[in-house]
Design a protein around this motif. Structure first.
Motif, PDB file in Angstrom:
ATOM      1  N   GLY A   1      -4.022   2.870  -2.168  1.00 27.73           N
ATOM      2  CA  GLY A   1      -2.763   2.719  -1.229  1.00 27.73           C
ATOM      3  C   GLY A   1      -3.110   3.166  -0.009  1.00 27.73           C
TER       4      GLY A   1
ATOM      5  N   ASN B   1       1.588   1.703  -3.553  1.00 23.34           N
ATOM      6  CA  ASN B   1       0.573   2.225  -4.520  1.00 23.34           C
ATOM      7  C   ASN B   1       0.171   3.657  -3.923  1.00 23.34           C
ATOM      8  OD1 ASN B   1       0.028  -0.287  -5.713  1.00 23.34           O
ATOM      9  ND2 ASN B   1      -1.262  -1.014  -4.095  1.00 23.34           N
TER      10      ASN B   1
ATOM     11  N   SER C   1       0.722  -1.356   0.063  1.00 25.90           N
ATOM     12  CA  SER C   1      -0.184   0.111   0.075  1.00 25.90           C
ATOM     13  C   SER C   1       0.779   1.165   0.138  1.00 25.90           C
ATOM     14  CB  SER C   1      -0.951   0.088   1.204  1.00 25.90           C
ATOM     15  OG  SER C   1      -2.014  -1.065   0.999  1.00 25.90           O
TER      16      SER C   1
END
Length: 221
Positions: free
Chosen positions: A187, A52, A49
């Motif tokens: 994310g 992202n 994450s």
């Protein structure tokens, strides 16, 4: 009844009354696999994450470091936690951990060069993004099912699946629409999801037998 018959019957009864009962075998103690599965899920989700979300890295840049986590901690360890949940009789935990363990294993395999999964798309990046979007859409639907199934558990678990559901929605939208802002939002939500998973894991580790304090998870009766 004759005295002889009474004597035989009394001996029979005595023999049965003095027979040794079968030993009681205690059931093996099974530790709670929940915290292990949650930690495997949380850490792997946290690292992916951050990539992202573009936390110091490009959101669409390489994230190969996640592959190792996806195969072992998020994948294999979480899958094992799911198998142990079957042993404890927890159908929900077994389904969740085994499935998300499979998710991380399959996700890691996609980015292994030897598997030639991404390579099979050649230079057609748009088609690859669509395929990944459909892949994430499937996991979005599954997470929605798990969110519904968790409605009578506790606030901590419901919150975990709610944020994970929203995370998958944003990531799916990011792939299907080739929208980087959606991926970045996914994310950011994934980081929140990871911390909620860690909180739930810690609440399972801090038991009355092992800790001077516990964490509330908002049990629902």
């Amino acid at each position: 009844m004759s005295a002889e018959n009474q004597d035989v019957e009394s001996k029979y009864q005595v023999a049965h009354s003095t027979s040794t009962p079968p030993p009681v075998v205690a059931a093996p103690t099974i530790a709670n696999p929940g915290p292990l599965g949650l930690c495997g899920f949380a850490l792997t989700t946290f690292v992916l994450s951050l990539h992202n979300a573009g936390a110091g890295v490009k959101p669409d840049g390489p994230h190969g470091v996640v592959t190792g986590l996806a195969f072992f901690y998020g994948g294999l360890v979480q899958l094992l936690a799911g198998m142990w949940e079957f042993k404890t009789g927890n159908t929900f935990g077994a389904t969740a951990f085994s499935s998300y363990g499979g998710f991380w294993l399959s996700f890691g395999l996609i980015f292994i060069p030897g598997a030639n999964i991404t390579g099979s798309y050649g230079t057609d990046k748009a088609l690859l993004e669509k395929s990944l979007g459909y892949y994430l859409l499937g996991w979005t639907i599954f997470t929605g099912i798990m969110l519904i199934a968790s409605h009578r558990s506790n606030v901590g678990l419901i919150s975990l699946f709610f944020f994970l559901f929203i995370t998958f929605i944003m990531l799916t939208a990011g792939k299907l629409n080739e929208s980087q802002p959606c991926t970045v939002a996914g994310g950011a939500l994934g980081v929140v999801t990871a911390f909620i998973a860690w909180y739930n894991a810690l609440s399972g580790l801090l038991t009355k037998q092992s800790s001077y304090f516990t964490l509330p998870i908002g049990r629902i009766n």
